[in-house]
Design a protein around this motif. Structure first.
Motif, PDB file in Angstrom:
ATOM      1  N   VAL A 151       0.759  -1.244   0.014  1.00 37.45           N
ATOM      2  CA  VAL A 151       0.061  -0.030  -0.005  1.00 37.45           C
ATOM      3  C   VAL A 151       0.866   1.320   0.074  1.00 37.45           C
ATOM      4  N   ASN A 152       0.545   1.970  -1.003  1.00 35.32           N
ATOM      5  CA  ASN A 152       1.451   3.303  -0.955  1.00 35.32           C
ATOM      6  C   ASN A 152       2.845   2.991  -1.272  1.00 35.32           C
ATOM      7  N   GLY A 153       3.327   1.796  -1.630  1.00 33.67           N
ATOM      8  CA  GLY A 153       4.757   1.239  -1.961  1.00 33.67           C
ATOM      9  C   GLY A 153       5.281   0.806  -0.708  1.00 33.67           C
ATOM     10  N   THR A 154       4.604   0.991   0.285  1.00 28.79           N
ATOM     11  CA  THR A 154       5.628   0.692   1.667  1.00 28.79           C
ATOM     12  C   THR A 154       4.753  -0.464   2.502  1.00 28.79           C
ATOM     13  N   LEU A 155       3.502  -0.555   2.684  1.00 25.26           N
ATOM     14  CA  LEU A 155       2.737  -1.118   3.643  1.00 25.26           C
ATOM     15  C   LEU A 155       2.212  -2.786   3.060  1.00 25.26           C
TER      16      LEU A 155
END
Length: 215
Positions: free
Chosen positions: A42-46
């Motif tokens: 999620v959004n590249g991180t989560l």
């Protein structure tokens, strides 16, 4: 535990206990969405963890697809022998059922004494609830998820795959109009409602909504 780590987004799947769509589209959506969620950050991180209500139908198809895609991603095929395995799929079932009928993949957790309590715990834990088809139980999960966000708590993002029908399509008293208002994006709503939309595009729309809503 798993829902409280700040580097995880908990996505719950609610749906029918068996597919009533005879074309196979709902089943394929469940499978491709499971794979897409497993690979997505999620959004590249989560990282996403998946929560099911321990039922067959869309939750099982999505759960198995998610589990196997995540295993492939981690390059750890035989995770049952791994000492420090990290589960990515959790099944919430009432205490007695969880003990007697644990699932053969992911982690089966005892949640409450009956299905109503189990549904309540699923909603309290999830950041996002995806609806595919579904009857009165799915409607109950969807409506309670919408209500949780209204009480001033951190809202739950409810994403009905409208084109699959059932509760996700607004039957059984599911208030999809409120879902539409909450998501507040005409283009995405058209995609969720379009029975002709290519499935890889549908998966991308769902991932985009999650990215936008989970800031």
């Amino acid at each position: 535990g798993w829902g409280k780590e700040e580097d995880k987004v908990v996505v719950a799947i609610a749906g029918s206990t068996s597919f009533f769509d005879e074309t196979g589209r709902s089943k394929e959506i469940s499978k491709q969405l499971g794979e897409g969620l497993a690979k997505h950050r999620v959004n590249g991180t989560l990282e996403i963890v998946l929560l099911t209500g321990g039922l067959t139908g869309p939750p099982e198809v999505m759960g198995r697809a998610f589990h196997s895609a995540r295993q492939n991603l981690n390059g750890n095929q035989d995770e049952s022998k791994s000492k420090n395995k990290v589960e990515s799929v959790f099944h919430l079932l009432p205490e007695g059922t969880a003990r007697r009928h644990p699932w053969d993949y992911g982690a089966t957790l005892a949640a409450g004494v009956d299905m109503e309590e189990r549904r309540k715990m699923l909603i309290q834990t999830a950041n996002v609830v995806v609806l595919i088809e579904g009857g009165p139980g799915t409607q109950d999960e969807g409506m309670k998820s919408l209500a949780r966000g209204r009480e001033g708590e951190e809202g739950v993002v409810v994403i009905p795959i409208v084109s699959t029908g059932g509760a996700a399509g607004g039957s059984f008293g599911m208030d999809v109009v409120r879902c539409k208002e909450r998501l507040d994006n005409e283009e995405d709503w058209k995609s969720l409602s379009d029975p002709q939309l290519a499935l890889d595009q549908l998966v991308q729309v769902v991932l985009k909504i999650i990215d936008r809503e989970i800031l």
